[in-house]
Structures are given as structure tokens and as C-alpha cells.
Design an enzyme around this catalytic site. Structure first.
Site, PDB file in Angstrom:
ATOM      1  CD  GLU A 129      25.699 105.006  58.419  1.00 24.60           C
ATOM      2  OE1 GLU A 129      25.757 104.026  59.188  1.00 24.60           O
ATOM      3  OE2 GLU A 129      25.202 106.100  58.750  1.00 24.60           O
ATOM      4  CD  GLU A 175      22.172 117.297  48.560  1.00 23.97           C
ATOM      5  OE1 GLU A 175      23.366 117.225  48.954  1.00 23.97           O
ATOM      6  OE2 GLU A 175      21.224 116.815  49.197  1.00 23.97           O
ATOM      7  CB  CYS A 200      30.353 118.892  57.487  1.00 19.28           C
ATOM      8  SG  CYS A 200      29.793 120.184  56.478  1.00 19.28           S
ATOM      9  CB  CYS A 230      35.184 122.290  63.984  1.00 19.47           C
ATOM     10  SG  CYS A 230      33.868 121.524  63.034  1.00 19.47           S
ATOM     11  CB  SER A 262      23.497 118.367  52.191  1.00 15.14           C
ATOM     12  OG  SER A 262      24.426 117.686  51.394  1.00 15.14           O
ATOM     13  CD  GLU A 274      26.862 120.741  52.339  1.00 15.85           C
ATOM     14  OE1 GLU A 274      27.089 119.710  52.987  1.00 15.85           O
ATOM     15  OE2 GLU A 274      27.102 121.877  52.773  1.00 15.85           O
ATOM     16  CD  GLU A 302      31.233 111.660  60.223  1.00 19.20           C
ATOM     17  OE1 GLU A 302      32.379 112.107  60.445  1.00 19.20           O
ATOM     18  OE2 GLU A 302      30.417 112.236  59.497  1.00 19.20           O
ATOM     19  CE  LYS A 349      33.816 115.466  61.655  1.00 16.99           C
ATOM     20  NZ  LYS A 349      33.085 115.338  60.386  1.00 16.99           N
TER      21      LYS A 349
END
Ligand code: SF4
Ligand code: SF4
Ligand code: SF4
Ligand code: FES
Lengths: 578, 182
Positions: A370, A286, A303, A507, A323, A283, A365, A362
Site C-alpha cells: 500500500e 485525529e 508510527c 527507537c 491512528s 495525529e 514497512e 522499517k
């Protein structure tokens, strides 16, 4: 200031206070159910719908709900008149008459306010019997279970979802006996723009909303001899799991947790923090590229899967901004099933990656298509901090008596920069630590970026790095994210980098963490623990993690390399706003 | 092969979701023109105040409020779909299901109930082969309940659009339906 008497005790409170606030001041906790207050986030559910908090007010014919009755000068309140006690018991009785009495098998057993009230009021039998609601349980999502038969219509979830998060999924629908809280047209959460942050689950005082539970899948994997089962633990888990297992809030339980995970039977105990360091490498690379090219700014962190799903549905026009780096959970899975699999000579499908997360998003996710190259998921099972706590209890492990132990290598080593991912501001601070070193080619010592720390919903700072003024912002809670995104959309923001977390405070306050029951001081303690863990670490910058260096030299070559892109970056998808 | 009789027979990819907004652009622009006369801003609180009247107008134009119309209204007023749905499901006046040309409503107020409105409703259901809240396949009749209409002396009461039938018995059901064809 107003003066009043509660149970003949004098008390002085500020204007605008309720009877509930005033009683608290003299150490009386009037029972509540629908009322919810998360003071540090300025969130309150004040629907006055349950009437469990009624008290007697002199010279008023009716009992008054303490949670939403403002105090006036000279008020005289009795919290325990016989009329108030009877009314409260009747309210509870009525609520229970249409509530499945399944406490023994309920997901919120031991964490339910209705159960607590029944115990406190010493109800021995339920007076009324009548029609019971019959709704199908919503089990369609990977993350959240909705059992509306248990809903008491307190609307706390609506406040969490609509007011605090501004996702806007939940609404009171229908009326009378058919009234229920649900998404539009009674859909399942999977068919909506729900981001699975789980803040509604934390807000729900009963078992109507709970997490999808995968403990048994983990038990099965651990007991499957043909599989290598590795576990990763997210940064915020170590500062909260102790609360489930008899430690004080704010105690760091990293070492005990690692011991317990080994005792449960995981083949390798690794750390999501390792992957958090990896995230920073990609990150920050980037970030620097975009700042140098002065292109696609600001860069937004990626994230948090709750936040990712939020912008996919509600801000598709900004889809180029975040990102492309995957979250630490997914980077960990991808590296385990490639680099590590090769190292130990296993096929990806023979390795099971279990992650322990403070988070319900999560779970969602990990199931995104993908993240399952050739049909093999990078992360097989995601459980919450609460579920891990339950597993440790089920295994009979006496957590508080355990000795500390260390994570396995190579995917268990991490830096202070990684552990702060668990608190709002941490990801950005970690990136700044690395960016500053990389831009100056120095090993900077002053690496505490205090301005971006804290539970506040939005923070900003200008940081001078190598002669460059970097303007950064940090927001947590999607309501705060929305405000900032609107500004960005209108071209009113000049930031270079912005960290966004779906859960207020980050979190550490995730939807999978031990329930705090509105005691927000626990969040403060978790936060302090995280920064204590950081300052206690020998290495506090991601790029100095020796195993990260090894991963690049042996495998990935350098940040942003084609292989890094293939394994560690992702694409986003505009989704319907329904 | 399916026994569908529609023009897409065989080439159908399943039942498509109805999208009134796309299907009827002139109705949609009528609704939009109405919304433009209101003072809609970025102030969500204020927009919320217009919601009921916009829905009222929308139902007047489209005759019912399926999800795509709800979403259209939600977007115009910068509200969430869930909120719009909450309002529609709360007020019995609004409906998200298509309604028939003839809206048959049985009063379910106390007086009518006591005088056997339940039996009348059952007979109507049997006769039309639909449940309460549904519409016949030809789009002609829809059946519903109504809160007290204030004609208690005529109980039990059935309303068909604006027409009131009093002292209804189950035997009268065929006649009531027949009247509609006129
Ligand atoms: S998980 Fe989050 S987005 Fe989904 S319904 Fe709950 S609060 Fe709303
Ligand atoms: S689902 Fe839970 S939080 Fe929401 S209204 Fe029902 S009981 Fe309250
Ligand atoms: S802030 Fe953390 S816990 Fe909350 S949804 Fe995002 S990743 Fe999950
Ligand atoms: S807690 Fe006061 S009305 Fe529910």
C-alpha cells in the site's frame, strides 16, 4: 546477604545473586555466551546451555556454570583453576567445531561474542573436526537474515522474541545434532507473525541473525546520474551513529552526520524529523476529533511498524483503535514523491528516497504494497544506523573530524517535538504539546511532560489540557503492549491516548541501532542526548515548524483534508496469528 | 492439461493445505471436549503443563499433528504455535506428517545398529520407495526409526505397529510387508 570468596577475595552479595554477579562485583568478568541480561528491562536469558562460564567451587565434584549457580554462604570459588580453564577452552573448541569459520565475511564481524571469546582465550587452532550443519539461509524477508549454520543454540533470541516481546515466533526445534532455533515448521520469518522488530538480532551473540543489508543498493543509487537521491534520517539515529564512528555514547552527531551524508553523495539531505512534525499535525487532529466526539478511544499511535504488524496479527479486534496516520518514514516518502517532486519538476520514479532508520521493521514497512502507489515505492531503500555507519567507514570519511552542517530545505527543518520521537514517550509528549496549544488557543510555555519520559516499559499520566483531563499511557516493548491491550480488550482501561513502541525504551533501542552488548547505560545516554537536542531547539512544537505551515498552505490545506488523507493516512489489515 | 485424477481436475487452484480441523468437525469436538475437562485458564504457565497430554490426545484422535491441529491446540491453551511445534519436534513420539496404517519402525539402538539395522532400513526404503519418516502414497505404510525397544537379544528388531520381528534379515522384508495385508 551472603559472604563468599572468589579467588580468595572476600565479597558480600544479596541473596539470589549468582557467582557471575558476585565476580562482577570484584571486577572479574567471567566469560559468558548464552547468558544475557538487560537489567533496565528486567530481561534475562539464563538457559545455562553453553557452559562457557564454568568455575571451580570448593567441595563440589563438578564445575559450576557461574551464570546460573546461586551463591550460598561460605562458598569458595576459583574462576581460573586449570580445570576451569581447560573446560572453557574445550567448550569453545566444541562450539567452533560446528561453526562456519567465516568471520571475515560475516555480518557480525567485530560484533560477535564467539569471535571475542576465541581471541580472549587465545585459541590457536580448532581441535575437533566433525559434521557441520547445513541449513539454507533464510533471505526471504526484507528485514532479517537467518543463517542457522552459525547458531550456537544459546536461545537468547527466544528470550527476546517470546519473553520480552511475546511475539512468540522462535522455538527450539528437533533434538541432538538437528536441534535448531526456528519458527514453527521451519518456516521463513515472512510466513509468520514476526514483526521484524529486530530485537532477536540485537540479542544474537553471533552471526546467525543479522539485518538484510541494502548498502550496495544505496551506493548504486547514489552513482546513478539519472536519479535524484534524497536521504532522510530518523530521530534516534543522530544520538547513536557516533558510537559506530568513534564518538562517545550519548554524543549528539546530527551536524557531523549531515556533513557525512553530503560527502557520500546524496543530492539532498533531509530529515525524518520534518515528517515527524507532520505526523503530529495529523495525529493530534485525529486525537482531538475522537476526544471531542468521545469515540473510538483510546487512540493508539501508529508510527512503529513493528507495533502495527503486532496488532494486525495478534489483536485484529482492536484494528479500529490505532491512528490512521502513517509513520514519519512513510509520510516523508509520500510528500517527497508528490509535493517535492512537483517542486523540483521530477517524476516520482526518478527520485530515490533512502531512509536511515534505527529499525529493521522499517525495511519491511517500506516494502508494504500500500506504500507503493502505481508500483512506485514511497521509500525506496531503508538502511539501519549500523549500515550507515558502515558506509561512512567504507567511504573513508573521518567522522570525528567533520564539521557540522545543516539539513537542506524544505524537508529538513524540524522541531524539538520531532526529535523526541526517538525515545519512548516522545510521540505522545509531542502530541500533547500541540493538542494543548490547539485546545487553549494559546502558546503554552510549560511543555515538558516529564511523567511520560524514561526507559520504563509502561508509564501513565493524567494531563490537564484546557480544562480537560486527558488520561494517557506510554508502553514500549511488545510484552508490555500485550498486557495493556489485554486490559483494553477487557474494557479495563480509561485512557484517551496511548503511545506504543515495539522496542523496549523506544527507537533509541531499535533493532538497527549500534549493538550495545548488554550495556544498557548506553541507552540511558542516548535518551539524555535526545532530550538535550529537544531543549536546545528554538522551536519545540510541531505546529510551529515554518516549513510544515508552508506545506499546508501551499499543498495540503489543513490537517485531515482529503489530500492529507490520501497521502498521509493508511489502513490496516487483520492478519493470521501464526 | 494436468494428469490429475481428482474430481477437481482442471479446476484446481493448486494443492490445498490440509485442514483436519475443518475436515473432521466430530474429531475436533472430541478434542475440544477433552480440553474442556482440563483446568485451562488465562494462566499460561499452568496451561503449558497440559500441553503434552493434549497433544497426546490430539494425535490419538487425528493420528498425526499437522499445522492446523497444532494451531488449534495453541489457541485453546493460549500458547504460541511455535511453542507447540517445539514440543512436537522434540519428542519422536509426535509426528506432524500423516502416518500409514502400518507403522514400520526399525530399532536403531546400539545392538540392532551393530547387527545391521541400517541394511534392513535401506532395504525397506527400497522396497517401499519411501524415505525414513515418510508414508507411502496409498497411506498404508510409514517407515521410521525407533530408540531401543529392549529386545536386544533379538537384534536386529523391526516393529510393525505392536508386532515384533526379531533377527531380521533383508530377505525377510517382502514377508514382513506381506503380513501387513492380512
Ligand atoms: S524480529 Fe522481533 S518478532 Fe521477529 S523473530 Fe525477531 S524478536 Fe521475534
Ligand atoms: S539464532 Fe543466535 S540468539 Fe538464537 S539461539 Fe542461535 S545463536 Fe543464539
Ligand atoms: S520502536 Fe522504533 S525501532 Fe523499534 S520497531 Fe518500532 S519504529 Fe522500529
Ligand atoms: S554463559 Fe553460563 S552457561 Fe552459557
Amino acid at each position: 546477604m551472603f559472604n563468599l570468596k572468589i579467588n580468595n577475595i572476600d565479597v558480600t552479595v544479596e541473596e539470589g545473586s549468582t557467582i557471575l554477579n558476585a565476580a562482577e562485583k570484584i571486577g572479574i568478568k567471567i566469560p559468558t555466551l548464552c547468558h544475557m541480561s538487560l537489567d533496565c528491562f528486567d530481561v534475562e536469558n539464563r538457559t545455562g546451555s553453553c557452559r562457557i562460564c564454568v568455575v571451580e567451587v570448593a567441595n563440589r565434584p563438578n564445575l559450576a556454570p557461574a551464570c546460573c549457580t546461586p551463591v550460598v554462604e561460605g562458598m569458595e570459588v576459583k574462576t581460573n583453576s586449570i580445570r576451569a580453564i581447560n573446560a572453557r577452552r574445550t567448550m569453545l573448541d566444541l562450539l567452533l567445531s560446528d561453526h562456519p569459520k567465516e568471520c571475515l565475511t560475516c555480518a557480525k564481524n567485530g560484533n560477535c561474542s564467539l569471535q571475542d571469546l576465541a581471541a580472549e582465550m587465545d585459541l590457536h587452532h580448532v581441535m575437533y573436526e566433525g559434521a557441520m550443519s547445513k541449513y539454507e539461509i533464510d533471505l526471504a524477508s526484507e528485514a532479517i537474515v537467518r543463517d542457522l549454520n552459525k547458531c550456537i543454540m544459546c536461545r537468547r533470541c527466544e528470550t527476546a522474541c517470546n519473553t520480552m516481546q511475546t511475539v512468540g515466533i522462535l522455538t527450539g526445534a528437533n533434538r541432538g545434532f538437528e536441534a535448531v532455533v526456528s519458527p514453527a515448521s521451519g518456516k521463513s520469518l515472512t510466513e509468520t507473525k514476526c514483526v521484524f522488530c529486530g530485537q532477536c538480532v540485537s540479542a544474537c551473540p553471533v552471526g546467525a541473525l543479522s539485518e538484510m543489508n541494502y548498502k550496495y543498493d544505496v551506493w548504486r543509487a547514489i552513482n546513478d546520474e539519472s536519479k535524484t537521491v534524497v536521504v532522510q534520517t530518523a530521530p534516534a539515529v543522530r544520538v547513536a551513529i557516533g558510537e559506530e564512528l568513534g564518538l562517545e555514547a550519548g554524543e549528539i552527531a546530527t551536524g557531523k552526520m549531515v556533513t557525512a551524508l553530503r560527502m557520500l553523495g546524496f543530492d539532498k539531505v533531509f530529515d525524518t524529523d520534518f515528517a515527524a512534525d507532520l505526523t503530529i499535525m495529523e495525529e493530534t487532529h485525529e486525537l482531538i476529533e475522537r476526544v471531542k466526539a468521545n469515540e473510538n478511544l483510546p487512540i493508539l499511535t501508529s508510527c512503529c511498524p513493528g507495533w502495527v504488524k503486532f496488532f494486525e496479527h495478534q489483536f485484529p479486534e482492536l484494528i479500529y483503535m490505532p491512528s490512521t496516520a502513517k509513520s514519519p518514514q512513510q509520510m516523508f516518502g509520500a510528500i517527497t514523491k508528490s509535493y517535492y517532486a512537483e517542486k523540483i519538476g521530477k517524476k516520482p520514479e526518478d527520485i530515490v528516497v533512502v531512509s536511515v532508520m534505527p529499525c529493521l521493521a522499517k525495511k519491511y514497512e517500506a516494502s508494504r504494497p500500500e506504500f507503493a502507489p502505481n508500483g512506485v515505492r514511497d521509500v525506496d531503500i531503508a538502511i539501519s544506523t549500523r549500515e550507515l555507519g558502515d558506509m561512512i567507514k567504507e567511504a573513508g570519511i573521518q567522522f570525528s573530524k567533520l564539521d557540522d552542517s545543516e539539513y537542506d530545505n524544505p524537508l529538513g527543518e524540524s522541531t524539538g517535538a520531532a526529535v523526541i520521537f526517538g525515545a519512548s514517550g516522545g510521540v505522545l509528549e509531542a502530541a500533547l504539546r500541540t493538542a494543548a496549544d490547539w485546545l487553549t488557543n494559546e502558546d503554552l510555555k510549560d511543555i515538558d511532560f516529564e511523567a511520560v519520559r524514561g526507559l520504563e516499559g509502561s508509564k501513565e499520566a493524567t494531563v490537564n489540557v484546557a480544562g480537560l483531563d486527558l488520561k494517557v499511557a506510554v508502553v514500549s516493548g511488545l510484552g508490555n503492549a500485550r498486557k495493556l491491550l489485554e486490559r483494553i480488550k477487557n474494557g479495563e482501561s480509561e485512557y484517551h491516548a496511548i503511545e506504543i513502541m515495539a522496542c523496549p525504551g523506544g527507537c533509541l533501542n531499535g533493532g538497527g541501532q549500534p549493538y550495545i552488548h548488554e550495556d544498557t547505560s548506553i541507552l540511558e545516554k542516548r535518551k539524555e542526548a535526545i532530550y538535550r537536542e529537544d531543549s536546545g531547539k528554538e522551536i519545540r512544537k510541531s505546529h510551529e515548524n515554518p516549513y510544515i505551515k508552508q506545506l499546508y498552505s501551499e499543498f495540503l490545506t489543513e490537517p485531515g483534508s482529503p489530500l492529507a488523507h490520501k497521502l498521509l493516512h493508511t489502513k490496516y489489515e487483520a492478519r493470521e496469528n501464526v | 492439461m494436468s494428469s490429475c485424477t481428482c474430481s477437481k481436475d482442471g479446476g484446481c487452484s493448486g494443492i490445498e493445505e490440509i485442514n483436519l480441523i475443518k475436515l473432521f468437525p466430530e474429531k475436533t469436538s472430541e478434542l475440544d471436549r477433552y480440553i474442556e475437562t482440563l483446568n485451562i485458564t488465562s494462566d499460561i504457565e499452568q496451561n503449558r503443563g497440559y500441553l503434552i497430554q493434549v497433544l497426546h490426545r490430539a494425535q490419538g484422535i487425528f493420528s498425526y499433528l499437522p499445522e492446523d491441529v497444532q494451531l488449534h491446540v495453541a489457541n485453546k491453551l493460549s500458547l504460541h504455535l511455535s511453542e507447540v511445534y517445539g514440543v512436537i519436534s522434540f519428542y519422536s513420539y509426535f509426528t506432524d506428517k500423516p502416518v500409514g496404517k502400518y507403522k514400520i519402525n526399525v530399532c536403531t539402538g546400539t545392538a540392532c545398529f551393530v547387527k545391521g539395522a541400517g541394511r534392513i532400513l535401506d532395504e525397506l526404503k527400497r522396497y517401499l520407495s519411501i524415505e525414513e519418516g515418510e508414508t507411502t502414497a496409498d497411506g498404508k505404510f510409514s517407515l521410521g526409526g525407533l530408540r531401543c525397544v529392549g529386545a536386544c537379544s533379538l537384534a536386529p528388531v523391526v516393529m510393525v505397529n505392536d508386532k515384533v520381528y526379531g533377527n531380521v534379515t533383508t530377505d525377510m522384508v517382502p514377508q514382513i510387508i506381506n503380513d501387513c495385508s492380512e
